[in-house]
Design a protein around this motif. Structure first.
Motif, short mmCIF file in Angstrom:
data_model
loop_
_atom_site.label_atom_id
_atom_site.label_comp_id
_atom_site.label_asym_id
_atom_site.label_seq_id
_atom_site.Cartn_x
_atom_site.Cartn_y
_atom_site.Cartn_z
N PHE A 142 0.70 -1.06 0.14
CA PHE A 142 0.05 -0.03 0.04
C PHE A 142 0.77 1.25 -0.04
CE2 PHE A 142 -2.85 -3.17 1.25
CZ PHE A 142 -3.90 -3.10 0.58
N THR A 143 2.10 1.11 0.34
CA THR A 143 3.16 2.22 0.12
C THR A 143 3.36 2.48 -1.47
OG1 THR A 143 3.98 2.21 2.38
CG2 THR A 143 5.46 3.27 0.58
N TYR A 144 3.47 1.28 -2.08
CA TYR A 144 3.47 1.39 -3.50
C TYR A 144 2.48 1.74 -4.24
CZ TYR A 144 4.15 -0.13 -8.43
OH TYR A 144 4.28 -0.41 -9.55
N LEU A 145 1.10 1.60 -3.95
CA LEU A 145 -0.07 2.09 -4.43
C LEU A 145 -0.32 3.68 -4.56
CD1 LEU A 145 -3.02 -0.06 -3.68
CD2 LEU A 145 -1.66 -0.40 -5.69
N VAL A 146 -0.74 4.06 -5.70
CA VAL A 146 -0.80 5.47 -5.77
C VAL A 146 -2.00 5.78 -5.04
CG1 VAL A 146 -1.47 7.40 -7.26
CG2 VAL A 146 -0.07 5.56 -8.14
N GLY A 147 -3.01 5.25 -4.85
CA GLY A 147 -4.29 5.47 -4.02
C GLY A 147 -3.75 5.53 -2.51
N LYS A 148 -4.11 6.41 -1.65
CA LYS A 148 -3.59 6.44 -0.29
C LYS A 148 -4.71 6.67 0.69
CE LYS A 148 0.65 6.29 -1.73
NZ LYS A 148 1.38 5.18 -1.47
N ASN A 149 -5.73 6.28 0.46
CA ASN A 149 -6.84 6.37 1.34
C ASN A 149 -6.67 5.46 2.58
OD1 ASN A 149 -9.73 5.66 2.57
ND2 ASN A 149 -10.49 6.97 1.00
N GLU A 150 -6.90 5.92 3.70
CA GLU A 150 -6.42 5.14 4.95
C GLU A 150 -7.37 3.89 5.17
OE1 GLU A 150 -9.95 8.30 5.67
OE2 GLU A 150 -7.80 8.16 4.71
N ARG A 151 -8.54 3.88 4.29
CA ARG A 151 -9.14 2.52 4.51
C ARG A 151 -8.17 1.20 3.91
NH1 ARG A 151 -12.99 2.70 0.70
NH2 ARG A 151 -12.82 4.77 -0.30
N TYR A 152 -7.40 1.76 2.84
CA TYR A 152 -6.83 0.60 2.11
C TYR A 152 -5.92 -0.51 2.85
CZ TYR A 152 -8.46 3.33 -1.94
OH TYR A 152 -9.08 3.83 -2.92
N PRO A 153 -5.01 0.13 3.94
CA PRO A 153 -4.06 -0.73 4.52
C PRO A 153 -4.84 -1.35 5.71
CG PRO A 153 -3.59 1.45 5.06
CD PRO A 153 -4.64 1.46 4.21
N ILE A 154 -6.08 -1.48 5.99
CA ILE A 154 -7.06 -2.05 7.13
C ILE A 154 -6.23 -3.39 7.70
CG2 ILE A 154 -8.50 -3.12 5.84
CD1 ILE A 154 -10.73 -2.19 7.72
N PHE A 155 -5.48 -4.03 6.73
CA PHE A 155 -5.19 -5.38 6.74
C PHE A 155 -4.08 -5.45 8.13
CE2 PHE A 155 -6.38 -5.05 2.47
CZ PHE A 155 -7.07 -6.22 2.13
N TRP A 156 -3.29 -4.52 8.40
CA TRP A 156 -2.36 -4.51 9.41
C TRP A 156 -2.76 -4.20 10.89
CZ3 TRP A 156 1.96 -0.24 8.07
CH2 TRP A 156 1.21 0.98 8.28
N ILE A 157 -4.04 -3.71 11.00
CA ILE A 157 -4.58 -3.34 12.23
C ILE A 157 -4.52 -4.55 13.04
CG2 ILE A 157 -6.47 -2.55 13.48
CD1 ILE A 157 -7.07 -0.46 11.12
N PRO A 158 -5.19 -5.83 12.78
CA PRO A 158 -5.09 -6.86 13.61
C PRO A 158 -3.73 -7.29 14.21
CG PRO A 158 -6.17 -7.41 11.81
CD PRO A 158 -5.87 -6.35 11.33
#
Length: 564
Positions: free
Chosen positions: A328-344
């Protein structure tokens, strides 16, 4: 003596199993309470959630009509009538499950939220079982409790967004892959491949899960060994077969998706990938959006504790964190929703001291109190958050359905997706055509100024458009939010032209853009018989223009739609 030992071992195993099952039950019950907040409130909403709601209704209508010999035409024609779909831009697996719930409980927002809850439950069970295998069920209970009470997680159960469904499918796939690494049983890998593919059909960003599995295999030193195994190549073939259609659809209809990922479009490459701002952006979002401050502090302390302990058990969840950050650092889109996977993972870090102190009675009790206190604080924070809402759109749709002389309504509204959804949800006959100003007067992608095209320039052009389609009723938000001149001209024309204001509905909303607004419903007094047989819709978001034939009075398609 041996028999007594065996009996004690069986009793301990039964107590452990009961404790684990009770823990899952408590977690699911508590999660359900948090998730179903204001379940009957049809005014709750969030940008994009309206499109996913409408996708579910479309799939339900498709399954009922089952136009198996004209799938493409049916889809094009449906979008022409209800232009609020995101099928093509978004994958259809979550809307498919949503459609099943809509079919059972009726077309309404609460049944769609129940569909989302079913995904969420699966994800929570998968996460609990994964952490139970890596550590123990007590640690799994604590980590999962912090996860379901984390405000950023809890709030996505209030809207029909894909974040919790894709997170849940990712965690389920991750659990199955971990079981494969434990047992080397091919069945686990085949199931992991299937669920991974369905995760991608839930949201394309789930493709990053390959990084999670690859990083862990590399750290464990098993990557080359896995690549020699037959089941790995069979699983890869399964994934390829299942995802080729999704890839083709994304390439065909994914102009915006590609721009948000690889940055092929000018104006989307906001940050240089190797810039400091880009490399630290999601770390800042972690603190600002994803975690409460106590959870962040406790997770850092737990990670340090794991480092001191040289705990190799942490490698699998740590691989998920690293994979999430890299992708998600590589992706251009930076919405805070996208990297939700690391919260667990951070929720697990925060509970690791509980595992390390399990032989220290006082330390264990203090840590247990701290975790329960944090969960209570986060629950309090969740209930302090006001869900996003906007009232009046269902009432406006019902008014139109009750008062229309012809089944064609023209809308100019920022919140057009919810208006369109209610026009279909409240109309069992599927009789009304919804014409959108931001498709016919102008068109753009995501925001009103992005890839903007202006199709009508003057008041005469507006009149000609209304006459061509035989428009009867018009709904507008009182204030134009697009900032595009023609939309303001349209409102001025409604006030001064041949229109009668039938109803004004005050909008109450937590969303600043929709505050101090009214929904105004006008009748066009100079309505003409329609002369236009096609609706021409420009769709910059997918890079296409479609021509949709208008249905006749028997609700049958007279011609086939085309795409340019």
């Amino acid at each position: 003596m041996n028999q007594d030992y065996i009996n004690l071992k069986i009793m301990y195993s039964n107590i452990k199993a009961f404790g684990s099952q009770l823990a899952i039950f408590i977690l699911l019950a508590f999660m359900t309470i948090l998730s179903l907040r204001q379940i009957g409130n049809s005014s709750l909403g969030y940008p994009d959630a309206d499109r996913i709601l409408m996708d579910g209704v479309f799939i339900l209508d498709f399954l009922r009509d089952f136009p198996i010999t004209r799938v493409y035409d049916y889809t094009i024609n449906y979008f022409g009538q209800y232009p609020a779909l995101s099928i093509g831009y978004r994958p259809p697996f979550f809307p498919f499950i949503e459609a099943l719930f809509n079919g059972i409980f009726g077309i309404n927002m609460w049944s769609s939220r129940l569909a989302l809850l079913s995904f969420y439950m699966i994800g929570i069970i998968a996460w609990f079982k994964l952490i139970s295998r890596i550590y123990d069920w007590q640690t799994a209970f604590a980590a999962t409790l912090l996860l379901i009470t984390t405000p950023f997680i809890a709030r996505w159960a209030w809207y029909t967004m894909a974040e919790l469904p894709v997170l849940s499918m990712g965690l389920w796939s991750g659990y199955l892959f971990y079981r494969y690494t434990e047992t080397n049983k091919p069945g686990y890998l085949y199931w992991a491949a299937l669920i991974f593919s369905l995760a991608c059909w839930t949201k394309q960003t789930a493709v990053f899960l390959v990084l999670w599995f690859g990083i862990y295999s590399l750290i464990q030193g098993n990557l080359l060994n896995y690549l020699k195994r037959r089941e790995v190549w069979i699983s890869a073939a399964m994934i390829l077969i299942l995802l080729i259609p999704l890839g083709a659809i994304t390439l065909w209809l994914g102009k915006q998706n590609l721009a948000q990922s690889v940055g092929e479009s000018e104006g989307h490459y906001h940050l240089a990938r190797w810039s400091w701002d880009n490399l630290t952006l999601h770390l800042i979002k972690l603190k600002k959006y994803h975690l409460t401050l106590p959870l962040l502090i406790l997770s850092i302390a737990g990670a340090v504790f794991a480092l001191i302990k040289k705990d190799r058990k942490i490698l699998y969840p740590l691989s998920l964190l690293i994979g999430t950050y890299l992708f998600f650092t590589y992706l251009v889109g930076k919405n805070e929703r996208y990297p939700i996977f690391w919260i667990p993972v951070f929720c697990l870090f925060a509970t690791l001291p509980l595992y390390y102190l399990k032989d220290k009675v006082i330390g264990y009790r203090l840590m247990s109190i701290a975790i329960l206190g944090l969960a209570a604080f986060q629950t309090y924070t969740v209930y302090k958050i006001q869900p996003g809402y906007a009232t009046g759109y269902d009432a406006a749709a019902q008014f139109v359905l009750d008062n229309q002389q012809v089944p064609t309504v023209f809308i100019d509204a920022y919140n057009n997706g919810y208006l369109t959804y209610f026009m279909r949800a409240l109309d069992a006959d599927k009789s009304t055509y919804v014409l959108r100003a931001d498709k016919l007067l102008t068109s753009s992608s995501i925001s009103s100024k992005q890839w903007l095209e202006v199709h009508v320039q003057t008041t005469d052009g507006i009149k000609r458009l209304l006459d061509d389609y035989g428009v009867d009723l018009i709904i507008v938000e009182s204030r134009d939010l697009s900032g595009i001149e023609i939309h303001q001209k349209f409102r001025d024309y409604l006030k001064n032209g041949p229109f009668q204001l039938l109803k004004s509905i005050e909008i109450e909303s937590s969303r600043p853009l929709l505050q101090n607004q009214q929904l105004l419903i006008y009748r066009y007094l100079d309505r003409k018989q329609p002369t236009e047989n096609y609706i021409k819709l420009r769709l910059p978001v997918v890079g296409k223009t479609i021509n949709v034939p208008i249905k006749n009075k028997h609700n049958e398609n007279t011609e086939t739609g085309t795409v340019e």
